[in-house]
Design an enzyme around this catalytic site. Structure first.
Site, short mmCIF file in Angstrom:
data_model
loop_
_atom_site.label_atom_id
_atom_site.label_comp_id
_atom_site.label_asym_id
_atom_site.label_seq_id
_atom_site.Cartn_x
_atom_site.Cartn_y
_atom_site.Cartn_z
N GLY A 99 0.88 -1.17 0.00
CA GLY A 99 0.00 0.00 0.00
C GLY A 99 0.91 1.21 0.00
O GLY A 99 2.14 1.07 0.02
N GLY A 101 2.98 3.26 1.56
CA GLY A 101 3.63 3.23 2.87
C GLY A 101 4.38 4.51 3.18
O GLY A 101 4.79 4.73 4.32
N ASP A 141 9.87 3.99 7.60
CA ASP A 141 9.70 5.27 8.31
C ASP A 141 8.81 6.25 7.55
O ASP A 141 8.60 7.38 8.00
CB ASP A 141 11.07 5.90 8.58
N GLY A 142 8.34 5.84 6.39
CA GLY A 142 7.45 6.72 5.63
C GLY A 142 8.16 7.84 4.90
O GLY A 142 7.53 8.71 4.32
N ARG A 199 -2.76 0.69 -9.67
CA ARG A 199 -1.70 -0.27 -9.99
C ARG A 199 -2.31 -1.65 -10.23
O ARG A 199 -3.44 -1.91 -9.78
CB ARG A 199 -0.74 -0.39 -8.79
N ASP A 268 3.17 -4.06 -8.09
CA ASP A 268 2.70 -2.82 -7.45
C ASP A 268 3.36 -1.60 -8.08
O ASP A 268 2.97 -0.47 -7.78
CB ASP A 268 2.95 -2.84 -5.94
N ASN A 269 4.34 -1.83 -8.92
CA ASN A 269 4.98 -0.69 -9.60
C ASN A 269 4.46 -0.51 -11.02
O ASN A 269 4.98 0.31 -11.78
CB ASN A 269 6.50 -0.88 -9.63
N ASP A 278 7.63 3.54 -10.31
CA ASP A 278 8.80 3.47 -9.48
C ASP A 278 10.08 3.64 -10.26
O ASP A 278 10.48 2.74 -10.99
CB ASP A 278 8.82 2.13 -8.75
P1 AMP Z 1 9.00 0.38 -3.44
O1 AMP Z 1 10.16 -0.52 -3.28
O2 AMP Z 1 9.34 1.85 -3.34
O3 AMP Z 1 8.18 0.06 -4.64
O4 AMP Z 1 8.06 0.13 -2.18
C1 AMP Z 1 7.43 -1.09 -1.94
C2 AMP Z 1 6.50 -0.96 -0.75
O5 AMP Z 1 7.22 -0.57 0.41
C3 AMP Z 1 5.39 0.07 -0.93
O6 AMP Z 1 4.25 -0.40 -0.25
C4 AMP Z 1 5.98 1.28 -0.27
O7 AMP Z 1 5.02 2.17 0.18
C5 AMP Z 1 6.74 0.66 0.90
N1 AMP Z 1 7.87 1.48 1.33
C6 AMP Z 1 9.05 1.68 0.68
N2 AMP Z 1 9.86 2.48 1.38
C7 AMP Z 1 9.20 2.81 2.51
C8 AMP Z 1 9.49 3.60 3.65
N3 AMP Z 1 10.66 4.23 3.78
N4 AMP Z 1 8.56 3.69 4.61
C9 AMP Z 1 7.40 3.06 4.51
N5 AMP Z 1 7.05 2.28 3.47
C10 AMP Z 1 7.93 2.16 2.49
MG MG Z 2 6.92 1.16 -5.62
#
Ligand code: AMP
Ligand code: MG
Length: 508
Positions: A99, A101, A141-142, A199, A268-269, A278
Site C-alpha cells: 500500500g 507506505g 519510516d514513511g 496499480r 505494485d509498480n 517506481d
Molecule cells: P518500493 O520498493 O518503493 O516500490 O516500495 C514497496 C513498498 O514498500 C510500498 O508499499 C511502499 O510504500 C513501501 N515502502 C518503501 N519504502 C518505505 C518507507 N521508507 N517507509 C514506509 N514504506 C515504504
Molecule cells: Mg513502488
C-alpha cells in the site's frame, strides 16, 4: 506555517477527488507529515503547466505556497490526502501487506483550461512521496531521501523528453530532517503527477482477499475514470484488459529500444496506464549488456534488461488472474497471447527508426539482432553508438564502409562492425531517403542525452552539498534530449570508469 492570502491560483486548484469517493476501506485518509525547513531543489515548469499553474509568476508568496505544498506543509482547499491500499507480487512472491507506505494521494486536480482542440484536460493525481508513515508502512519510516527523490524526478523528466509513457514529477524538495538508511541522509519529497495511481496490485488485493464486490467496484471505477471506451465494449473488463496488455507491451518495447533497465518491475509498480510508478534502482545502458541487472537486491537477475519483456507478460498474467472471478479464462488468455506480437511490432518500429529505416523489409529483424549482438560483445556504449550512426556514410563503396571510422572505432573488433556495416549499407540502399535527411530523422529517434547513472550520481552529490545547479541543468537538457545543446556537451560524455554498470540499492 501560515500562508499569505494571494497564492496565484494554487489555492483555487480545481479538485475532483474521485478516488476519495470510493469506500473508506480502500484507503486511509490522513494528513501528510511535512518535512522541516524545506528547500526547493527543482521544480519542473512543464509539469506545473499541466496543472494550469504558471512558472513565470514572480511572487514570493506563490513560490512559498508551492514550496510548502511540495513539502507536505500546506494543503490547498479541496485537497483530501489519502494512502491507497494495494498489494502485489514482489520478485514473484505475493505480498499482501503493501500500500502507500510513504506516499499520499494529495488530490486529483482538474485544470480549468481546455486544450486548443477543445478536448478536456485530464485530471491529474498529485502524489506526495515521502509524506510520513501510514497504516501500510510496515517497518518503514514513511520517508524518502534526497538521493532517490532526485533519481525519480530526473528519470520522470527524461522519459517524458524521450517520448516514453511515464508518470511525471513536479518537484523535489529537501528538508533538514535526518533519515536513517545505510547512513544518515536528508529527507526529501517528490510530488508525482500522473493520470492515475491505480496499480495492477489494486486488483490483486481484492482478488486475493476474495472481496469480489470490492473488486468489481474497483474495476468499474477504473473503467469509468480511465477507460470510458471499454465501458461500451461487448465485454468491458476484457476490453480494459486488452488496453492494458497493449500499453504495457508497448512500454516494454520503448524501454528495450532506449536501453532502459527498470530494476524493480513488481506488480505494485505497474500502472494500469502502461507506465511505471517506481524509478528506483533503474539504469540506462551505458556499455550495452543485455543481461544487465542494476538492482543490488535482485540476486537471481529476475529484472535483468533482457528479462523485462517477459516480466511485463508475467505481470499482465497476474493482473488477468484478478479478473477471473468475472469472466472465462479463455478470452483473457487469448488477449494475453497478443502481447508478443504487440511488443515485437512496436520494438521493430522503434528500432527501425533508430536505424533510419522507413520501409519494412524481411531481413530487418536479423539486422537489428546482429547489431545488438555486436554491441554487446564489444561493450559499445548504446546511446552514443546510435547517435553516431546517424552520421553513417552509405555512399562509400564496398570495403570503404570501414571509413565510417568514428562509428567503427567504438568496436574492439573492428571487423565485426565492418561486416555489419555492409549489411546495413545494403539495407539503406532499399530506402529512398538520402544520408542527410536520414541523419535528421535518426537524430530525432536517438537521443544525444540520456540519464546515465553517473550523471544522476554527480547531481545527487552536489545537491547533498546544497548545490542544485546540476539537477536543474539535467532537467533542462532532458526536456529535449534529441537537441544538440552545445553548451552542455559535457553532459553527453561517456561514463567515467566508476560510473559504468552501476548497481543501485533499493533502500531509498
Ligand atoms: P518500493 O520498493 O518503493 O516500490 O516500495 C514497496 C513498498 O514498500 C510500498 O508499499 C511502499 O510504500 C513501501 N515502502 C518503501 N519504502 C518505505 C518507507 N521508507 N517507509 C514506509 N514504506 C515504504
Ligand atoms: Mg513502488
Amino acid at each position: 506555517m501560515s500562508i499569505a492570502k494571494n497564492k496565484d491560483g494554487i489555492e483555487s486548484l480545481n479538485c475532483d477527488n474521485h478516488y476519495a469517493r470510493l469506500p473508506a476501506h480502500f484507503y486511509n485518509k490522513q494528513m501528510p507529515d511535512g518535512i522541516s525547513d524545506p528547500k526547493m531543489v527543482s521544480l519542473n515548469p512543464q509539469v506545473l503547466a499541466l496543472l494550469g499553474l504558471d512558472s513565470e509568476v514572480n511572487s514570493d508568496v506563490y513560490s512559498d505556497a508551492l514550496l510548502q505544498l511540495c513539502s507536505g506543509n500546506y494543503l490547498p482547499a479541496g485537497f483530501e490526502p489519502l494512502a491507497m491500499k494495494y498489494t502485489g507480487h514482489q520478485f514473484g512472491h505475493y505480498n499482501p501487506d503493501l500500500g502507500d507506505g510513504r506516499g499520499l494521494l494529495l488530490a486529483q486536480v482538474k485544470p480549468a483550461s481546455v486544450d486548443t482542440d477543445g478536448a478536456d484536460s485530464p485530471t491529474w493525481d498529485l502524489h506526495l512521496k515521502g509524506a510520513g508513515r501510514t497504516p501500510y508502512s510496515r517497518q518503514g519510516d514513511g520517508r524518502a531521501v534526497l538521493r532517490s527523490s532526485i533519481r525519480e524526478y530526473l528519470c520522470s523528466a527524461a522519459m517524458q523528453g524521450l517520448g516514453i509513457p511515464t508518470t511525471q514529477a513536479l518537484s523535489v524538495v529537501v528538508g533538514s530532517d535526518a533519515v536513517m538508511r545505510e547512513q544518515v541522509e536528508q529527507a526529501a519529497m517528490v510530488v508525482r503527477v500522473a493520470e492515475s495511481h491505480v496499480r495492477f496490485g489494486h486488483f490483486e488485493h481484492f482478488y486475493y482477499t476474495q472481496r469480489l464486490d470490492d473488486l468489481k467496484l474497483m474495476l468499474d471505477y477504473t473503467l469509468t475514470q480511465h477507460f470510458p471506451d471499454a465501458l461500451t465494449a461487448e465485454v468491458p473488463y476484457l476490453a480494459f484488459y486488452k488496453q492494458v496488455v497493449t500499453t504495457t507491451a508497448e512500454l516494454m518495447a520503448h524501454w528495450q529500444a532506449v536501453g532502459f533497465v527498470h530494476g524493480v518491475m513488481n506488480t505494485d509498480n505497474m500502472s494500469i496506464l502502461g507506465q511505471t510508478f517506481d524509478y528506483g534502482p533503474f539504469a540506462f545502458q551505458d556499455n550495452f549488456d543485455p543481461a544487465y541487472v542494476c538492482n543490488h537486491t535482485d540476486y537471481s537477475g529476475r529484472y535483468a534488461f533482457n528479462q523485462q519483456p517477459q516480466v511485463g507478460y508475467w505481470n499482465l498474467m497476474a493482473l488477468g488472474r484478478s479478473l477471473t472471478p468475472f469472466m472465462d479464462i479463455a478470452p483473457l488468455n487469448e488477449t494475453l497471447q497478443t502481447y508478443d506480437d504487440i511488443f515485437l511490432a512496436k520494438l521493430r518500429q522503434l528500432m527501425r527508426a533508430k536505424l533510419g529505416l522507413q520501409q519494412v523489409q524481411d531481413g530487418d529483424g536479423e539486422l537489428i539482432k546482429n547489431l545488438l549482438e555486436i554491441l554487446a560483445s564489444n561493450e559499445v556504449d548504446y546511446t552514443h553508438f546510435f547517435r553516431l550512426l546517424s552520421g553513417f556514410d552509405s555512399t562509400l563503396d564496398g570495403a570503404e564502409v570501414a571509413l565510417n571510422s568514428a562509428i567503427r572505432d567504438q568496436f574492439i573488433d573492428r571487423e565485426v562492425f565492418d561486416a555489419w556495416a555492409v549489411q546495413y549499407q545494403q539495407r539503406l540502399a532499399l530506402e529512398s531517403s538520402v544520408d542527410d535527411d536520414r541523419k535528421v530523422q535518426m537524430n530525432r529517434a536517438n537521443p544525444k542525452f540520456i540519464l546515465r547513472n553517473y550523471l544522476a550520481q554527480q547531481a545527487i552529490e552536489q545537491a547533498a552539498d546544497y548545490d542544485y545547479s546540476l539537477v536543474n541543468e539535467l532537467l533542462n537538457v532532458f526536456a529535449n534530449p534529441f537537441d544538440e545543446h552545445s553548451e552542455f556537451e559535457a553532459l553527453a560524455a561517456l561514463p567515467p570508469e566508476w560510473g559504468r554498470k552501476m548497481v543501485l540499492s533499493c533502500s531509498s
